[in-house]
Design a protein around this motif. Sequence first.
Motif, PDB file in Angstrom:
ATOM      1  N   THR A  57       0.823  -1.225   0.000  1.00  0.00           N
ATOM      2  CA  THR A  57       0.000   0.000   0.000  1.00  0.00           C
ATOM      3  C   THR A  57       0.851   1.266   0.000  1.00  0.00           C
ATOM      4  OG1 THR A  57      -0.079  -0.058   2.402  1.00  0.00           O
ATOM      5  CG2 THR A  57      -1.922  -1.079   1.220  1.00  0.00           C
ATOM      6  N   ARG A  58       2.158   1.124   0.212  1.00  0.00           N
ATOM      7  CA  ARG A  58       3.019   2.311   0.286  1.00  0.00           C
ATOM      8  C   ARG A  58       3.989   2.396  -0.889  1.00  0.00           C
ATOM      9  NH1 ARG A  58       5.087   1.575   6.339  1.00  0.00           N
ATOM     10  NH2 ARG A  58       4.717  -0.618   5.844  1.00  0.00           N
ATOM     11  N   ALA A  59       3.703   1.621  -1.949  1.00  0.00           N
ATOM     12  CA  ALA A  59       4.585   1.653  -3.123  1.00  0.00           C
ATOM     13  C   ALA A  59       4.622   3.072  -3.696  1.00  0.00           C
ATOM     14  CB  ALA A  59       4.077   0.677  -4.178  1.00  0.00           C
ATOM     15  N   PRO A  60       5.787   3.501  -4.202  1.00  0.00           N
ATOM     16  CA  PRO A  60       5.912   4.891  -4.656  1.00  0.00           C
ATOM     17  C   PRO A  60       5.173   5.185  -5.954  1.00  0.00           C
ATOM     18  CG  PRO A  60       7.960   3.691  -5.018  1.00  0.00           C
ATOM     19  CD  PRO A  60       7.072   2.791  -4.224  1.00  0.00           C
ATOM     20  N   ASN A  61       4.857   4.181  -6.759  1.00  0.00           N
ATOM     21  CA  ASN A  61       4.087   4.416  -7.987  1.00  0.00           C
ATOM     22  C   ASN A  61       3.393   3.121  -8.403  1.00  0.00           C
ATOM     23  OD1 ASN A  61       5.946   2.832  -9.618  1.00  0.00           O
ATOM     24  ND2 ASN A  61       7.361   4.559  -9.416  1.00  0.00           N
ATOM     25  N   LEU A  62       2.536   3.240  -9.425  1.00  0.00           N
ATOM     26  CA  LEU A  62       1.715   2.083  -9.800  1.00  0.00           C
ATOM     27  C   LEU A  62       2.559   0.929 -10.345  1.00  0.00           C
ATOM     28  CD1 LEU A  62      -1.101   0.906 -10.001  1.00  0.00           C
ATOM     29  CD2 LEU A  62      -1.339   1.973 -12.258  1.00  0.00           C
ATOM     30  N   ARG A  63       3.610   1.265 -11.101  1.00  0.00           N
ATOM     31  CA  ARG A  63       4.460   0.201 -11.654  1.00  0.00           C
ATOM     32  C   ARG A  63       5.062  -0.632 -10.533  1.00  0.00           C
ATOM     33  NH1 ARG A  63      10.062  -0.705 -12.774  1.00  0.00           N
ATOM     34  NH2 ARG A  63      10.526  -1.518 -14.850  1.00  0.00           N
ATOM     35  N   ARG A  64       5.635   0.057  -9.535  1.00  0.00           N
ATOM     36  CA  ARG A  64       6.251  -0.679  -8.424  1.00  0.00           C
ATOM     37  C   ARG A  64       5.209  -1.460  -7.622  1.00  0.00           C
ATOM     38  NH1 ARG A  64      11.280  -1.399  -9.859  1.00  0.00           N
ATOM     39  NH2 ARG A  64      12.223   0.548 -10.519  1.00  0.00           N
ATOM     40  N   LYS A  65       4.008  -0.923  -7.551  1.00  0.00           N
ATOM     41  CA  LYS A  65       2.954  -1.614  -6.803  1.00  0.00           C
ATOM     42  C   LYS A  65       2.540  -2.907  -7.519  1.00  0.00           C
ATOM     43  CE  LYS A  65      -1.412  -0.649  -4.486  1.00  0.00           C
ATOM     44  NZ  LYS A  65      -2.235   0.470  -4.015  1.00  0.00           N
ATOM     45  N   LEU A  66       2.369  -2.834  -8.853  1.00  0.00           N
ATOM     46  CA  LEU A  66       2.012  -4.034  -9.623  1.00  0.00           C
ATOM     47  C   LEU A  66       3.095  -5.098  -9.494  1.00  0.00           C
ATOM     48  CD1 LEU A  66       0.656  -2.363 -12.901  1.00  0.00           C
ATOM     49  CD2 LEU A  66      -0.670  -3.756 -11.295  1.00  0.00           C
ATOM     50  N   VAL A  67       4.347  -4.656  -9.571  1.00  0.00           N
ATOM     51  CA  VAL A  67       5.468  -5.592  -9.501  1.00  0.00           C
ATOM     52  C   VAL A  67       5.500  -6.276  -8.127  1.00  0.00           C
ATOM     53  CG1 VAL A  67       7.995  -5.736  -9.426  1.00  0.00           C
ATOM     54  CG2 VAL A  67       6.876  -4.402 -11.231  1.00  0.00           C
ATOM     55  N   LEU A  68       5.319  -5.486  -7.075  1.00  0.00           N
ATOM     56  CA  LEU A  68       5.389  -6.058  -5.721  1.00  0.00           C
ATOM     57  C   LEU A  68       4.215  -7.014  -5.472  1.00  0.00           C
ATOM     58  CD1 LEU A  68       7.031  -6.105  -3.111  1.00  0.00           C
ATOM     59  CD2 LEU A  68       5.705  -4.148  -2.300  1.00  0.00           C
ATOM     60  N   LEU A  69       3.014  -6.623  -5.952  1.00  0.00           N
ATOM     61  CA  LEU A  69       1.857  -7.512  -5.823  1.00  0.00           C
ATOM     62  C   LEU A  69       2.123  -8.843  -6.522  1.00  0.00           C
ATOM     63  CD1 LEU A  69      -1.314  -5.339  -6.529  1.00  0.00           C
ATOM     64  CD2 LEU A  69      -1.051  -6.966  -4.662  1.00  0.00           C
ATOM     65  N   ALA A  70       2.669  -8.756  -7.741  1.00  0.00           N
ATOM     66  CA  ALA A  70       2.923  -9.967  -8.526  1.00  0.00           C
ATOM     67  C   ALA A  70       3.951 -10.850  -7.819  1.00  0.00           C
ATOM     68  CB  ALA A  70       3.426  -9.592  -9.916  1.00  0.00           C
ATOM     69  N   LYS A  71       4.941 -10.226  -7.212  1.00  0.00           N
ATOM     70  CA  LYS A  71       5.986 -10.982  -6.528  1.00  0.00           C
ATOM     71  C   LYS A  71       5.402 -11.690  -5.308  1.00  0.00           C
ATOM     72  CE  LYS A  71      10.592 -10.347  -4.457  1.00  0.00           C
ATOM     73  NZ  LYS A  71      10.409 -10.993  -3.172  1.00  0.00           N
ATOM     74  N   VAL A  72       4.617 -10.977  -4.516  1.00  0.00           N
ATOM     75  CA  VAL A  72       4.035 -11.585  -3.310  1.00  0.00           C
ATOM     76  C   VAL A  72       3.060 -12.709  -3.694  1.00  0.00           C
ATOM     77  CG1 VAL A  72       2.632 -11.119  -1.264  1.00  0.00           C
ATOM     78  CG2 VAL A  72       4.463  -9.545  -1.890  1.00  0.00           C
ATOM     79  N   GLN A  73       2.298 -12.511  -4.781  1.00  0.00           N
ATOM     80  CA  GLN A  73       1.425 -13.590  -5.276  1.00  0.00           C
ATOM     81  C   GLN A  73       2.239 -14.827  -5.630  1.00  0.00           C
ATOM     82  OE1 GLN A  73      -0.698 -12.232  -8.721  1.00  0.00           O
ATOM     83  NE2 GLN A  73      -2.469 -11.549  -7.542  1.00  0.00           N
ATOM     84  N   ASP A  74       3.373 -14.616  -6.286  1.00  0.00           N
ATOM     85  CA  ASP A  74       4.245 -15.743  -6.639  1.00  0.00           C
ATOM     86  C   ASP A  74       4.657 -16.518  -5.389  1.00  0.00           C
ATOM     87  OD1 ASP A  74       4.276 -15.479  -9.385  1.00  0.00           O
ATOM     88  OD2 ASP A  74       6.287 -14.621  -9.504  1.00  0.00           O
ATOM     89  N   GLU A  75       5.015 -15.799  -4.320  1.00  0.00           N
ATOM     90  CA  GLU A  75       5.456 -16.485  -3.098  1.00  0.00           C
ATOM     91  C   GLU A  75       4.330 -17.378  -2.557  1.00  0.00           C
ATOM     92  OE1 GLU A  75       8.455 -15.856  -2.891  1.00  0.00           O
ATOM     93  OE2 GLU A  75       8.908 -13.726  -3.070  1.00  0.00           O
ATOM     94  N   ALA A  76       3.086 -16.885  -2.620  1.00  0.00           N
ATOM     95  CA  ALA A  76       1.953 -17.698  -2.170  1.00  0.00           C
ATOM     96  C   ALA A  76       1.866 -18.970  -3.013  1.00  0.00           C
ATOM     97  CB  ALA A  76       0.660 -16.898  -2.261  1.00  0.00           C
ATOM     98  N   GLY A  77       2.007 -18.819  -4.320  1.00  0.00           N
ATOM     99  CA  GLY A  77       1.963 -19.983  -5.204  1.00  0.00           C
ATOM    100  C   GLY A  77       3.101 -20.955  -4.917  1.00  0.00           C
ATOM    101  N   HIS A  78       4.295 -20.416  -4.676  1.00  0.00           N
ATOM    102  CA  HIS A  78       5.450 -21.281  -4.414  1.00  0.00           C
ATOM    103  C   HIS A  78       5.241 -22.079  -3.123  1.00  0.00           C
ATOM    104  CE1 HIS A  78       8.116 -18.397  -7.003  1.00  0.00           C
ATOM    105  NE2 HIS A  78       7.169 -18.993  -7.674  1.00  0.00           N
ATOM    106  N   GLY A  79       4.637 -21.437  -2.124  1.00  0.00           N
ATOM    107  CA  GLY A  79       4.313 -22.167  -0.894  1.00  0.00           C
ATOM    108  C   GLY A  79       3.409 -23.350  -1.200  1.00  0.00           C
ATOM    109  N   GLN A  80       2.413 -23.132  -2.072  1.00  0.00           N
ATOM    110  CA  GLN A  80       1.492 -24.233  -2.425  1.00  0.00           C
ATOM    111  C   GLN A  80       2.218 -25.347  -3.172  1.00  0.00           C
ATOM    112  OE1 GLN A  80      -1.508 -24.354  -1.158  1.00  0.00           O
ATOM    113  NE2 GLN A  80      -1.201 -22.335  -0.276  1.00  0.00           N
ATOM    114  N   TYR A  81       3.083 -24.997  -4.141  1.00  0.00           N
ATOM    115  CA  TYR A  81       3.827 -26.057  -4.867  1.00  0.00           C
ATOM    116  C   TYR A  81       4.537 -26.955  -3.848  1.00  0.00           C
ATOM    117  CZ  TYR A  81       4.101 -22.580  -8.802  1.00  0.00           C
ATOM    118  OH  TYR A  81       3.873 -21.636  -9.761  1.00  0.00           O
TER     119      TYR A  81
END
Lengths: 309, 179
Positions: A57-81
């Motif tokens: 929620t504190r990302a400095p711009n939309l690009r960085r926010k999308l990237v961080l969201l995508a990265k955190v989503q990946d970690e959730a998926g990796h936990g499931q694998y």
Amino acid sequence: MNEAERLAAFEARIHRGEKIEPGDWMPEEYRRQLIRMISQHAHSEIVGMLPEGAWITRAPNLRRKLVLLAKVQDEAGHGQYLYHAAETLGATREEMIEALLSGRAKYSSIFNYPSQSWADMGVIGWFVDGAAILNQTMLARCSYGPYSRANIRISAEESFHMKQGKEQVILMSQGTPGQRTMVQDAVNRWWWPTVMMFGPHDHESPNSPVLIRWGIKTKTNDELRQDFVNQVAPEVLELGLSLPDPDLRYEQASGNWLTGPIDWDEFWRVVKGNGPCNAERIAARRKAHADGEWVREALAAYAERQPTT
Amino acid sequence: MTDTQWPRFQVFHQEQPGRPHTNAGAVHAPDAELAIQNARDVFVRRPDCVSLWVVPADQIFSLTAEEISRSGLPPAPAAEGGLQRYLVFIKRTQVGSHEHAGAVSATSGQAALAEAVSTFGKADGLVWWVVPERLVNRTEADQIGSLFGPAKDKPYRDQAFYHTTTLMRQIRGRPKQEA
């Protein structure tokens, strides 16, 4: 075949580079070591969402926010694998989650450090994900098929995690004086915890010999740590940043970057539950689990009403 | 606190039309419909999927080359029911995964395994899986856009989006500034 002959046949398969698959004979100790390692790896992916999730929620711009969201989503998926890879050995996800929520399970100690500024998002990506990639690239060659396949998938996805972080550190290091100060502070705080991520020195790592003998790991903690330091230290210095190690030096003869002594007291303090954020991380997981209960109940109620196949 | 040791479903994904469906991993879900949804969330964060199949993991009959070398082929049991079709998935390479190879008809899972081994050849198989075709839940053509479309416009999930090598090269080439 008696037990000794079975073990010899099993070790011969590993020696030939064959993957062990569910259904194949394996020693109980192989199964036990894998469940221990894979469940800790899975928990690390899940808890690893928290230090970065706090900054979405504190990302400095939309690009960085999308990237961080995508990265955190990946970690959730990796936990499931990984939970599923452990389940092929007879562990259940229920038991593993319970061990995590009760505080019994271990996970990578790095996630018990706080993320204090936006620059941490860059440094975590470059250092922590960079270190994890070295480990996971090795584990992609693991002798156990399902764990090997999970790590192949994780490694392919995770290279973006490292590069988005490195890109941020590079840009901040060339930015305003304020940005340079912020990124240097993040480098100072994350360097040693990342160097410790690879675990104790080889002579103090009781599981290493059997893990290497059975092809679960192909490199030791110290070998992986050296790969990491060689890869990252020179580039950090090239950016005009410093590393918080007065003894860090390049050794011509070996081609290695050598660090000063590692503070293992700190390492064990954090592993044993007394790091800056251990309690906070477990409390956050418990809350997430409790908050999701109504969703699980609703899905179960819906499934009960469906005609059975 | 209720937890969710929901049934497991094995997930098979197809990367390109015409390519075989390949095992991606597994998900837990309360039913086959949500298994598709969970499989999409867990395995399709990137634009390399055009179709998903999910099958209940406890309905898969499995046989490995190691099991055959230890105990031989399982004895074909007496017919237990009517003939039905089973999908066959085979892992053929050490580092590979289970790929859809075709189908066989048999009266039981064990018989289907024996049939699969003889139909598709024992020589290069490492693991055989068979599952009744009627238990396979597949994504429909009209779901493809909504399930797989969103992953296509997220280029920042690809490491090639970040030009760190070029940036480092530019910094190295720059004349050193006096502090």
